[in-house]
Design an enzyme around this catalytic site. Sequence first.
Site, PDB file in Angstrom:
ATOM      1  N   ARG A 239       4.446  37.662 -38.392  1.00  0.00           N
ATOM      2  CA  ARG A 239       5.398  36.962 -39.280  1.00  0.00           C
ATOM      3  C   ARG A 239       5.619  37.785 -40.552  1.00  0.00           C
ATOM      4  O   ARG A 239       6.748  37.941 -41.026  1.00  0.00           O
ATOM      5  CB  ARG A 239       4.881  35.556 -39.617  1.00  0.00           C
ATOM      6  CG  ARG A 239       5.027  34.574 -38.456  1.00  0.00           C
ATOM      7  CD  ARG A 239       4.775  33.142 -38.894  1.00  0.00           C
ATOM      8  NE  ARG A 239       3.372  32.828 -39.042  1.00  0.00           N
ATOM      9  CZ  ARG A 239       2.615  32.260 -38.106  1.00  0.00           C
ATOM     10  NH1 ARG A 239       3.139  31.930 -36.941  1.00  0.00           N
ATOM     11  NH2 ARG A 239       1.339  32.001 -38.329  1.00  0.00           N
ATOM     12  N   SER A 278      13.224  23.055 -29.572  1.00  0.00           N
ATOM     13  CA  SER A 278      13.686  21.903 -28.796  1.00  0.00           C
ATOM     14  C   SER A 278      13.056  20.593 -29.266  1.00  0.00           C
ATOM     15  O   SER A 278      13.448  19.525 -28.823  1.00  0.00           O
ATOM     16  CB  SER A 278      13.374  22.112 -27.313  1.00  0.00           C
ATOM     17  OG  SER A 278      11.987  22.298 -27.153  1.00  0.00           O
ATOM     18  N   ASP A 322       9.587  33.617 -29.402  1.00  0.00           N
ATOM     19  CA  ASP A 322       8.141  33.354 -29.339  1.00  0.00           C
ATOM     20  C   ASP A 322       7.901  32.080 -28.519  1.00  0.00           C
ATOM     21  O   ASP A 322       7.464  31.061 -29.036  1.00  0.00           O
ATOM     22  CB  ASP A 322       7.609  33.192 -30.777  1.00  0.00           C
ATOM     23  CG  ASP A 322       6.100  33.010 -30.811  1.00  0.00           C
ATOM     24  OD1 ASP A 322       5.424  33.362 -29.825  1.00  0.00           O
ATOM     25  OD2 ASP A 322       5.595  32.494 -31.837  1.00  0.00           O
ATOM     26  N   CYS A 362       2.785  34.780 -24.661  1.00  0.00           N
ATOM     27  CA  CYS A 362       1.386  34.357 -24.817  1.00  0.00           C
ATOM     28  C   CYS A 362       0.811  33.920 -23.479  1.00  0.00           C
ATOM     29  O   CYS A 362      -0.164  33.172 -23.431  1.00  0.00           O
ATOM     30  CB  CYS A 362       1.249  33.291 -25.887  1.00  0.00           C
ATOM     31  SG  CYS A 362       2.218  31.820 -25.589  1.00  0.00           S
TER      32      CYS A 362
HETATM   33  N1  SAH Z   1       6.985  30.837 -33.496  1.00  0.00           N
HETATM   34  C1  SAH Z   1       6.105  29.750 -33.820  1.00  0.00           C
HETATM   35  C2  SAH Z   1       5.225  29.268 -32.683  1.00  0.00           C
HETATM   36  C3  SAH Z   1       5.997  28.861 -31.447  1.00  0.00           C
HETATM   37  S1  SAH Z   1       5.185  27.725 -30.448  1.00  0.00           S
HETATM   38  C4  SAH Z   1       5.245  30.132 -35.016  1.00  0.00           C
HETATM   39  O1  SAH Z   1       5.291  31.267 -35.476  1.00  0.00           O
HETATM   40  O2  SAH Z   1       4.515  29.266 -35.491  1.00  0.00           O
HETATM   41  C5  SAH Z   1       6.396  27.316 -29.266  1.00  0.00           C
HETATM   42  C6  SAH Z   1       7.477  26.377 -29.755  1.00  0.00           C
HETATM   43  O3  SAH Z   1       8.479  26.357 -28.734  1.00  0.00           O
HETATM   44  C7  SAH Z   1       7.070  24.925 -29.969  1.00  0.00           C
HETATM   45  O4  SAH Z   1       7.409  24.538 -31.265  1.00  0.00           O
HETATM   46  C8  SAH Z   1       7.909  24.125 -28.965  1.00  0.00           C
HETATM   47  O5  SAH Z   1       8.408  22.897 -29.487  1.00  0.00           O
HETATM   48  C9  SAH Z   1       9.063  25.060 -28.714  1.00  0.00           C
HETATM   49  N2  SAH Z   1       9.738  24.946 -27.417  1.00  0.00           N
HETATM   50  C10 SAH Z   1       9.208  24.675 -26.200  1.00  0.00           C
HETATM   51  N3  SAH Z   1      10.147  24.750 -25.246  1.00  0.00           N
HETATM   52  C11 SAH Z   1      11.311  25.067 -25.859  1.00  0.00           C
HETATM   53  C12 SAH Z   1      12.641  25.319 -25.418  1.00  0.00           C
HETATM   54  N4  SAH Z   1      12.949  25.219 -24.120  1.00  0.00           N
HETATM   55  N5  SAH Z   1      13.573  25.647 -26.317  1.00  0.00           N
HETATM   56  C13 SAH Z   1      13.260  25.759 -27.634  1.00  0.00           C
HETATM   57  N6  SAH Z   1      12.029  25.535 -28.122  1.00  0.00           N
HETATM   58  C14 SAH Z   1      11.057  25.201 -27.247  1.00  0.00           C
END
Ligand code: SAH
Length: 418
Positions: A239, A278, A322, A362
């Site tokens: 980040r 989402s 991510d 991940c």
């Molecule tokens: N980038 C973030 C961590 C991401 S965790 C950080 O730095 O803290 C993954 C995220 O993806 C979660 O918030 C979850 O709500 C979201 N997510 C899961 N499926 C999704 C989709 N199909 N489209 C968009 N977001 C999604």
Amino acid sequence: MARPHGRRAPEREPRRPPLPSVGEGGQDSKARVFLHAGRARPLWFGHPWVYANAIDRVEGDCGPGDVVSLCDHDGRLIGRGFYNPRSQIPVRLCTRADEPVHAGFLRARIQRAHALRARLGLPSAATSIYRLVNSEGDDLPGLVVDVFGDAAVVQLTTLGLAQRRAAIFDAVETVLAPKTIYEASPAGYAELEGFEAASRVARGASRATVAGVEDGIHLEIEPLSGQKTGMFIDQRETRIRVGQLARGARVLDCYAYAGGFGLQAARGGAAAVTAVDSSARAVARIEAHAARNGATINAVEADAFRFLETATPRSFDLIVIDPPKFARARKDLEAARKGYERLNALALSAAAPGAILVTCSCSQNVDADTFERIVAAGAKQAGRPLQIIERRGPASDHPMPPGFTEGQYLKVLIAYVY
Ligand code: SAH
């Protein structure tokens, strides 16, 4: 689980034996677990896990959660660790010495973990959110402790450590003196290992949210209702890197969760930041974080694939993707590969010439080489060649034993798109 042989079960017999309650201790047993010939090598070199098929025999009495000694085929002591015959990994090492594993041992391990973070400059005035204990990486397999300002969140994923909860909370109190200790032990692992999952305030003041700061950015965390321990601390250094790459850029942060990438980008001088998630809850959290930090972020509640499919082509200069893990098990691998390839292709189509793509996976089941090939396939699909400029992993407060490939889950590629 198994009923006594040759007897009919009484009518109301529970299906499983009662689970160990909080604070019920496993024993430090005298039992020795012997490996098959030829199976000791990785363990001698630092690997912490013993798979069931590597075990020749167990000598002596030991119950689930007890500490046992691990010996090679010739009887030489490799180390000591937690035993759980119900697991596919019946022994997980926590020491290479012939020493007792008791409350004092756990405290010393947590103190050692604390000393490493201090060496890394954590915590600092700018960062009060960090990982104090990273399971195998700190020789405490099954224990994660994340720190959020004046609170600590303990996550237990092995029976041996779940049975020693009370000693762990005591040690965290000794080392950190936090105002609140939460326990967030996920149901999946608890079921596999045979203990009760928990999501609760374990010690101290009861609060739904706690505040912390990451590289000067103020964040609010919900340890018991967020995901994992409340935040994805492993991405902190990436980040920060994104903040350094954001000046003047139109930024898109996909799968934004708490908005960490977008907040860094905004502070780093981005021209505009869009964050997509989402989850409505995530979008509300991102908006609150933007307001708290004086940033302007356009937070959008959408599926990332749908958003990217309808995004204006070549309209972003910095894109972060991510996603949550696509491959939960080996059998998901092919679907995951396709998912990552498509996602990266869509992101690249939305990238302007000269853009930077920060793409993450991940999924532990997708190794670094495979992930790089998948991203290359995505680039081919989108017709957008790219240059890899950085390969990254989890932040340095997430140490790992050497050779422990099972623990290498997070891959981050930073690429230049032309
Ligand atoms: N980038 C973030 C961590 C991401 S965790 C950080 O730095 O803290 C993954 C995220 O993806 C979660 O918030 C979850 O709500 C979201 N997510 C899961 N499926 C999704 C989709 N199909 N489209 C968009 N977001 C999604």
